[in-house]
Every structure is written in C-alpha cells, then in structure tokens.
Design an enzyme around this catalytic site. Structure first.
Site, PDB file in Angstrom:
ATOM      1  N   LYS A 209       0.708  -1.286  -0.195  1.00  0.00           N
ATOM      2  CA  LYS A 209      -0.234  -0.190  -0.238  1.00  0.00           C
ATOM      3  C   LYS A 209       0.963   1.057   0.121  1.00  0.00           C
ATOM      4  O   LYS A 209       0.256   2.035  -0.741  1.00  0.00           O
ATOM      5  CB  LYS A 209      -0.759  -0.272   1.217  1.00  0.00           C
ATOM      6  N   GLU A 215      11.450  -4.221   3.859  1.00  0.00           N
ATOM      7  CA  GLU A 215      11.548  -5.790   3.886  1.00  0.00           C
ATOM      8  C   GLU A 215      10.863  -5.970   2.472  1.00  0.00           C
ATOM      9  O   GLU A 215      11.257  -6.971   1.598  1.00  0.00           O
ATOM     10  CB  GLU A 215      10.356  -6.376   4.533  1.00  0.00           C
ATOM     11  N   GLY A 267      -4.531  -2.173   5.534  1.00  0.00           N
ATOM     12  CA  GLY A 267      -3.629  -3.553   5.121  1.00  0.00           C
ATOM     13  C   GLY A 267      -4.474  -5.134   5.154  1.00  0.00           C
ATOM     14  O   GLY A 267      -4.494  -6.190   4.434  1.00  0.00           O
ATOM     15  N   ARG A 268      -4.469  -5.151   6.253  1.00  0.00           N
ATOM     16  CA  ARG A 268      -5.716  -6.886   7.162  1.00  0.00           C
ATOM     17  C   ARG A 268      -5.968  -7.203   6.393  1.00  0.00           C
ATOM     18  O   ARG A 268      -6.782  -8.117   7.521  1.00  0.00           O
ATOM     19  CB  ARG A 268      -4.686  -6.822   8.563  1.00  0.00           C
ATOM     20  N   GLU A 354      -2.890  -6.991  15.224  1.00  0.00           N
ATOM     21  CA  GLU A 354      -2.982  -5.507  15.179  1.00  0.00           C
ATOM     22  C   GLU A 354      -3.703  -4.613  15.206  1.00  0.00           C
ATOM     23  O   GLU A 354      -4.098  -3.218  14.531  1.00  0.00           O
ATOM     24  CB  GLU A 354      -2.491  -5.870  13.285  1.00  0.00           C
ATOM     25  N   HIS A 385      -1.271 -32.738  19.695  1.00  0.00           N
ATOM     26  CA  HIS A 385      -0.310 -33.761  20.295  1.00  0.00           C
ATOM     27  C   HIS A 385       1.116 -32.649  19.991  1.00  0.00           C
ATOM     28  O   HIS A 385       2.677 -32.993  20.380  1.00  0.00           O
ATOM     29  CB  HIS A 385      -0.340 -34.610  19.280  1.00  0.00           C
ATOM     30  N   LYS A 500      10.493  -0.033  14.143  1.00  0.00           N
ATOM     31  CA  LYS A 500      10.594   0.141  12.557  1.00  0.00           C
ATOM     32  C   LYS A 500      11.982   1.583  12.283  1.00  0.00           C
ATOM     33  O   LYS A 500      12.619   1.433  11.948  1.00  0.00           O
ATOM     34  CB  LYS A 500       9.205   0.502  11.209  1.00  0.00           C
TER      35      LYS A 500
HETATM   36  O1  F6P Z   1       3.499  -3.258   9.377  1.00  0.00           O
HETATM   37  C1  F6P Z   1       2.784  -3.040   9.519  1.00  0.00           C
HETATM   38  C2  F6P Z   1       1.843  -2.235   8.066  1.00  0.00           C
HETATM   39  O2  F6P Z   1       1.520  -1.550   7.853  1.00  0.00           O
HETATM   40  C3  F6P Z   1       0.564  -3.272   8.043  1.00  0.00           C
HETATM   41  O3  F6P Z   1      -0.137  -3.125   8.816  1.00  0.00           O
HETATM   42  C4  F6P Z   1      -0.006  -3.392   6.960  1.00  0.00           C
HETATM   43  O4  F6P Z   1      -0.646  -4.187   6.485  1.00  0.00           O
HETATM   44  C5  F6P Z   1       1.594  -4.275   6.206  1.00  0.00           C
HETATM   45  O5  F6P Z   1       3.209  -3.093   6.792  1.00  0.00           O
HETATM   46  C6  F6P Z   1       2.299  -3.281   4.982  1.00  0.00           C
HETATM   47  O6  F6P Z   1       2.415  -2.456   5.042  1.00  0.00           O
HETATM   48  P1  F6P Z   1       2.208  -1.799   2.934  1.00  0.00           P
HETATM   49  O7  F6P Z   1       1.374  -2.659   2.874  1.00  0.00           O
HETATM   50  O8  F6P Z   1       2.324  -0.456   2.397  1.00  0.00           O
HETATM   51  O9  F6P Z   1       3.735  -2.625   2.521  1.00  0.00           O
END
Ligand code: F6P
Length: 540
Positions: A209, A215, A267-268, A354, A385, A500
């Site tokens: 987004k 990452e 996002g979630r 979250e 188990h 972060k």
């Molecule tokens: O670190 C959490 C977060 O901001 C989530 O809420 C989000 O879904 C994810 O990182 C990835 O963010 P993006 O879609 O901006 O890469």
C-alpha cells in the site's frame, strides 16, 4: 473513574458481578451441559455457517447482559456506519470500507461526496481482463514464454490473508498457475523461491500500500537484480498493487500491469481487494476469486442485517470480550480440523492483534481494561499432539474449533479401526471440546482434568471459495465488533512504528560500515553494538 466501570456503563459492572457467579462450582461447564437443550439455546445457523457456543462459560443471564452491552455500545449501528463509508478510522481520518470491495449490489458508497463503487468495480474488471490475458498467453515474460508461477512480494496485510486463502483453496482442480510468497526479508525466503521457479516463466506481484515497506522494497530490488542478471527485462515480469500516489504508482517505471488499492481499505482487511484479487485470480482463476468475494459479501450482509441475538460474528465478539475481560483469559486459539485452513490462525492473528492490540480508546483515553487478545493456533489433530497438554491441564484458554463437513478428497475410503480418515478427524474434533469442558476426576492428581475450559465450534459445509469468503468475513466482523465494544479504533496500527524507526537507525549505521569498513559503531548503544560487531566480524 474507570472507562467501563463508570455509572453510564452500568452493564459492565453487572457483567463483572455475573462473572463471579459463573466462577461458582454449580456453573462448571459439566453442570451447564447437563441441560439437554443447551446446544439449541446456544447455537446459531446462518449464512451457511453453524456456530455453536454451548461449550462457552455463559448462561442465559450472561448472554442477556452481553446483548445489553451490544445495545449500549451501539454495535450494529457502528457496523452500519463503517459499511456506509463514515470515517470510522478516526486517527487517520478515513473510512474502513473493506466490505465495499465485495459489494455486488448497485448501492452507492460515498466517501467525501464521491461514490467509490465505480472505481471498485473497475479494479475488479481490470483484474479479470489482465488475468485472462496472462492465462491465455497474450501476456508473457520477456522471452515470450507464458507464465506458470506467480510470486507475491509483500508482507503483513499485503500477504497473510492471501496466503491463507491460497492455502485454503489449494485442493481445487485446474489451477492456472503456481503461487509462492516472498514476504520475509530473510534471504532464505528469496533463495528458496529462485531455486525452484523457472525465472523466464515467473510473474512477480509487488503488493504494498505504501510502497515503502523496507522488507518489500528490499525483496523487490533483490528480484529485479536477479531478473536482470538472467538477461530478462524486469518490466515484463513485474506487476504492482499499490495505493494511488505511492512511490510505486509511477508510470515512468514500467511494469506489466498495475492495480490500485484504496486508502480506505486497511492492509489486514484487504484480501478481497486487488491485494488478494490479483494473485488469487492468477492462481485459481477470476471466477473462483469472485465466488470467494460473494461468500464474504453474504457474511457481511448477515453481520449488517441480523438482529443481535442471531448475529454470528457479533455473538462471537461478545463471547470473546466476556472471556477476555470478565473471565480473564488473555489468549485464544483457533484450531481448524482441516489442513487447508492451516494459515487461518496466522491471518487472524494479524487481523485481530494488529487491530485490537491497543491501550487507548478511539478518542485517545487510556483503557483501564485490557483490549485485544493473544491469538495462536494450528490445525487439529496436529495441535492435540503439541500444545493441547497445556490446553487440558495447564493454563486454560478458549478455543475456536472449526470443522468441515465434506472434505475435498472423497475418493479415499480406506477404514482404520472401522472409520475413514475424515471420520477419525471428526472423532477428535467432537471429543476435544467435551474433554476440555467436562474434564475428569482421578485419584491421581497428575491424571485429573479440571475441565470448565471453554470453546466454540464453527462448522462449514466444505472448503469452497464461497465458504472461505464467509470465514474471512466472519473474523473481520468479529474483530471490529470487539473493537466497538472496547471503543478502540481497529483500523490504525501505530504500535508497529517504533521498531521500524529504530531499525532505520541501525540500517544507516550498517550502510555506513558497508561504505567504509573502518566505521565503528560508537553511536549506538552497547548491546546493539555487540550484535552489529558480531554480524560484521562473522564469528561468535
Ligand atoms: O507493519 C505493519 C504494516 O504496516 C501492516 O499494517 C501492513 O499491512 C504491512 O505493514 C505492509 O504494508 P504495505 O502494504 O504498505 O507494504
């Protein structure tokens, strides 16, 4: 005066008092279950889901009080406000319109005076067209070979939900492509993927987004370099899914195709937007993605339209708050008796933790009651188990058991001990909630089971795309109903920021060292310095 216990919320205090009643021996689950009509009284069937909360530690009075709380907290009204586009995400001043992503009605949804439904429909149409061009080979990689694998590059909400759905539907026949996930910046994730894919036939979908998540950017750059090293053109192998105006929404940076995600879908909560839409349609075919959306839409309508007492996600949310705040269970497990749902707990873990892992109300007041719970889980019977020892005899935690009536593979009918594998699975699925609820008295304390351990059971007819959509929407609605009870904002996530920022400082230090090997980490704290020196020295 405390947030909840104050006079204007008297039902909260009555719930506290009633929880004390429910702790008495005569309210032990094994006693409550002596009522032969308990299942009938404490279960619901709607939207193709059967929800049984007869093994929760509630009685009629507890439910009456909880429904009073639901009224007092205006749960249904607040859900309707969310669906209609009100700016319920107050800290970020925007709506939370994940429900619009799977709304197939012709009702408009206005945001700042503009109907957003035409843009949502257009994204769906764009996905459909793009995916059919890929499947028909009209769009191919830079050597002209058709694509056979899609790799999602994304993390958190831009990945977990899609992985859950892809896994849940992996049994479907005639899948169009393979799907893999490059989420972790850990080089093992990238290394494994490139060791198994045919790079000429691989399409990489960067989903972010913000298009600035460290990452995801590191992985996208790693992939770009790899593609170029193989003599291929990255523009022919990349697709982007990002928000309008993000750094990735750049026409000067050519990609095979790009799709927008909307800032009013978090996002979630975004699996039913282009975030899930592009990879899942590439993997399974667009029609199946649409079936998944329609299942989610049906559950959304149920959450919107059903009265409180018949509303499955709302009842589940009330019970979750009852368990969390009144019976004081800090954790909850999700145990699907279906291996394809193995990623459900991980998805709900992010969705719930979250969203609701907060310490202040939506208006910034400190909560004096804990909000949010610890979510974890694994499929049954595997979970039995591993950590079920603690579930039965250690610290108790409520469980959502999820069962599937019809497995996909019906052709394997071998019987062991007189039953098929699916019946064996169900024997366990039926037995575990009873063992947890009723326990067993034994002269040997080590073999005693205290019981009184609550659980709910959710039944699905099968693992169709529609049913996976229903489950997804069920947990989304449950999450936001919980938040409305706690009066928190389930749509922001400032809690992930501090770590972060600190990583940024450390990254800068490491980058300096990469530039100049004589750079010493004098500006960082001694513990961080130890780890950084160790990393650069390569020896322990
Ligand atoms: O670190 C959490 C977060 O901001 C989530 O809420 C989000 O879904 C994810 O990182 C990835 O963010 P993006 O879609 O901006 O890469």
């Amino acid at each position: 005066m405390s947030q909840f216990k104050q006079a204007k919320d008297p039902v909260w205090n009555r719930l506290i008092q009633h929880a004390e009643v429910m702790n008495r021996p005569e309210k032990h689950l094994k006693r409550l279950l002596e009522d032969s009509s308990r299942l009938e009284k404490f279960s619901l069937k709607s939207a193709n889901i059967f929800y049984d909360f007869s093994r929760q530690r509630v009685d009629e009075k507890a439910m009456d009080l909880l429904f009073e709380l639901a009224q007092f907290r205006r749960l249904k009204q607040r859900f309707a406000e969310m669906v209609s586009g009100e700016k319920v995400n107050v800290t970020e001043k925007r709506p939370a319109l994940h429900t619009a992503a799977r709304d197939f009605s012709d009702r408009p949804v206005f945001v700042d005076g503009e109907d957003v439904m035409p843009s949502i429909r257009k994204v769906r149409e764009d996905i459909k067209r793009f995916v059919s061009n890929v499947h028909e080979g009209n769009l191919s990689g830079s050597t002209g070979k058709p694509f056979n694998t899609v790799v999602v590059i994304g993390i958190g909400g831009s990945y977990l939900g899609t992985e859950f759905v892809a896994n849940a539907l992996q049994h479907l026949p005639d899948k169009k492509m393979d799907v893999l996930f490059l989420s972790n910046v850990d080089i093992h994730n990238f290394g494994k993927i490139v060791s198994i894919v045919d790079i000429e036939r691989t399409l990489w979908v960067i989903i972010s987004k913000s298009f600035s998540t460290a990452e995801t950017m590191a992985n996208a750059n790693q992939v770009r370099t790899h593609i170029m090293e193989k003599g291929l053109d990255p523009a022919k192998h990349f697709v982007t899914v990002t928000s309008k105006g993000s750094p990735g929404d750049d026409p000067s940076n050519p990609v095979l195709s790009s799709f927008h995600m909307f800032d009013f879908i978090g996002g979630r909560y975004s699996v039913t937007s282009a975030v899930g839409g592009v990879p899942l349609s590439l993997y399974l075919g667009y029609e199946r993605f649409e079936g998944f959306l329609k299942g989610a839409e049906e559950m959304d309508r149920h959450s919107m339209d059903s009265p409180e007492r018949e509303n499955i996600p709302l009842v589940a949310a009330l019970i979750s708050v009852w368990n969390n705040n009144f019976l004081k269970y800090p954790a909850q497990a999700i145990i699907p008796y279906a291996s394809p749902l193995s990623k459900l707990a991980a998805h709900v873990q992010q969705l719930s933790m979250e969203s609701n892992g907060k310490s202040v109300t939506k208006d910034g007041k400190r909560l004096d009651e804990p909000a949010g719970g610890i979510i974890f889980g694994e499929p049954g019977t595997n979970a039995q188990h591993s950590f079920f020892q603690l579930a039965h005899q250690g610290r108790p935690f409520p469980i959502d058991f999820i069962g599937v009536l019809h497995p996909h593979y019906t052709q394997y009918r071998n019987q062991s001990k007189g039953v098929t594998n699916h019946q064996e699975l169900w024997s366990n699925f039926i037995a575990q909630p009873i063992a947890l609820a009723c326990g067993k008295v034994d002269a040997n304390p080590a073999k005693s089971f205290s019981g009184n351990r609550p659980s709910s059971t959710l039944l699905l007819y099968d693992l169709s795309p529609e049913n996976i959509g229903r489950v997804l929407s069920f947990y989304e609605a449950k999450t936001v109903f919980e938040a409305f009870i706690w009066d928190i904002n389930p749509f922001d996530q400032f809690g992930v920021e501090l770590g972060k920022v600190l990583a940024t400082d450390i990254r800068k230090e490491m980058a300096k060292k990469n530039q100049d090997r004589s750079h010493s980490f004098e500006n960082v704290d001694p513990i961080s310095k130890y780890y950084m020196d160790t990393l650069f020295s390569g020896s322990l």
